[in-house]
Design an enzyme around this catalytic site. Structure first.
Site, PDB file in Angstrom:
ATOM      1  N   GLY A 116     -35.642  37.207  -1.655  1.00 51.64           N
ATOM      2  CA  GLY A 116     -35.579  38.525  -1.650  1.00 51.64           C
ATOM      3  C   GLY A 116     -35.707  39.506  -0.600  1.00 51.64           C
ATOM      4  N   HIS A 117     -35.629  38.638   0.566  1.00 53.61           N
ATOM      5  CA  HIS A 117     -35.901  39.372   1.982  1.00 53.61           C
ATOM      6  C   HIS A 117     -34.793  38.879   2.959  1.00 53.61           C
ATOM      7  CE1 HIS A 117     -37.733  40.860   5.635  1.00 53.61           C
ATOM      8  NE2 HIS A 117     -38.338  41.778   4.798  1.00 53.61           N
ATOM      9  N   PHE A 118     -33.461  39.137   3.081  1.00 58.26           N
ATOM     10  CA  PHE A 118     -32.740  39.958   2.100  1.00 58.26           C
ATOM     11  C   PHE A 118     -31.954  38.822   1.733  1.00 58.26           C
ATOM     12  CE2 PHE A 118     -34.270  42.837   5.397  1.00 58.26           C
ATOM     13  CZ  PHE A 118     -35.172  43.804   4.545  1.00 58.26           C
TER      14      PHE A 118
ATOM     15  N   VAL B 113     -33.682  37.191   6.633  1.00 58.90           N
ATOM     16  CA  VAL B 113     -34.378  37.609   7.891  1.00 58.90           C
ATOM     17  C   VAL B 113     -35.947  37.185   7.350  1.00 58.90           C
ATOM     18  CG1 VAL B 113     -35.542  39.336   9.219  1.00 58.90           C
ATOM     19  CG2 VAL B 113     -33.148  39.483   8.550  1.00 58.90           C
TER      20      VAL B 113
END
Length: 163
Positions: free
Chosen positions: A57-59, A64
């Site tokens: 989810g990041h990203f 990252v």
């Protein structure tokens, strides 16, 4: 932590598990490559892989490592240093603990700077140095580097507490 010999500066992931209570997905360090009670320093490594849960989810299109997790890895390295130093630095607290389980818990974060992204394939090299200690609280200066360049820096406070 007398089971760890300062002559052998390497502590593998199984040794880290003996020191810290953290477990998956919050066990963020892979190994300790150097430490010194006399110098009050530690160097730890975190291998950043695409398999980390947070990259979902990041990203997804530009993975990252979240800055807060870089700081958490720095805090874990600092906690290990504190544990290795506990018999000398916190002898008065250890003596009163009566064999109970104690660990360093994050008590404050100051002067945080995230300078560049940490991405899959990077090896995060964390260097921490204890700069102050009063009662059960200690302060450390910590930096995280990738390829010799600082990616994050922070001043961390930790408290030596029962859990």
């Amino acid at each position: 932590m007398s089971q760890f010999d300062e002559k052998n500066k390497h502590i593998d992931v199984m040794g880290i598990r003996k020191i810290l209570p953290h477990r998956y997905p919050f066990a963020l360090l892979d190994k300790i490559v150097d430490w010194s009670i006399e110098d009050r320093t530690i160097v730890a490594h975190k291998n950043v892989t695409i398999n980390e849960d947070f990259f979902n989810g990041h990203f997804p299109e530009f993975p990252v490592m979240p800055g807060v997790l870089i700081v958490e890895a720095m805090a874990q390295a600092t906690a290990i240093l504190g544990e290795l130093m506990a018999e000398t630095l916190f002898a008065h607290v250890v003596a009163k603990a009566g064999g109970g389980r104690r660990t360093f818990m994050l008590a404050g974060i100051d002067k945080v700077r995230v300078k560049r992204p940490v991405v899959p394939g990077d090896v995060l090299v964390i260097e921490s140095r204890m700069v102050k200690q009063k009662n059960i609280i200690c302060t450390a200066e910590s930096v995280a580097k990738v390829d010799g360049q600082i990616v994050c820096s922070a001043e961390l406070m930790a408290a030596y507490k029962d859990y």
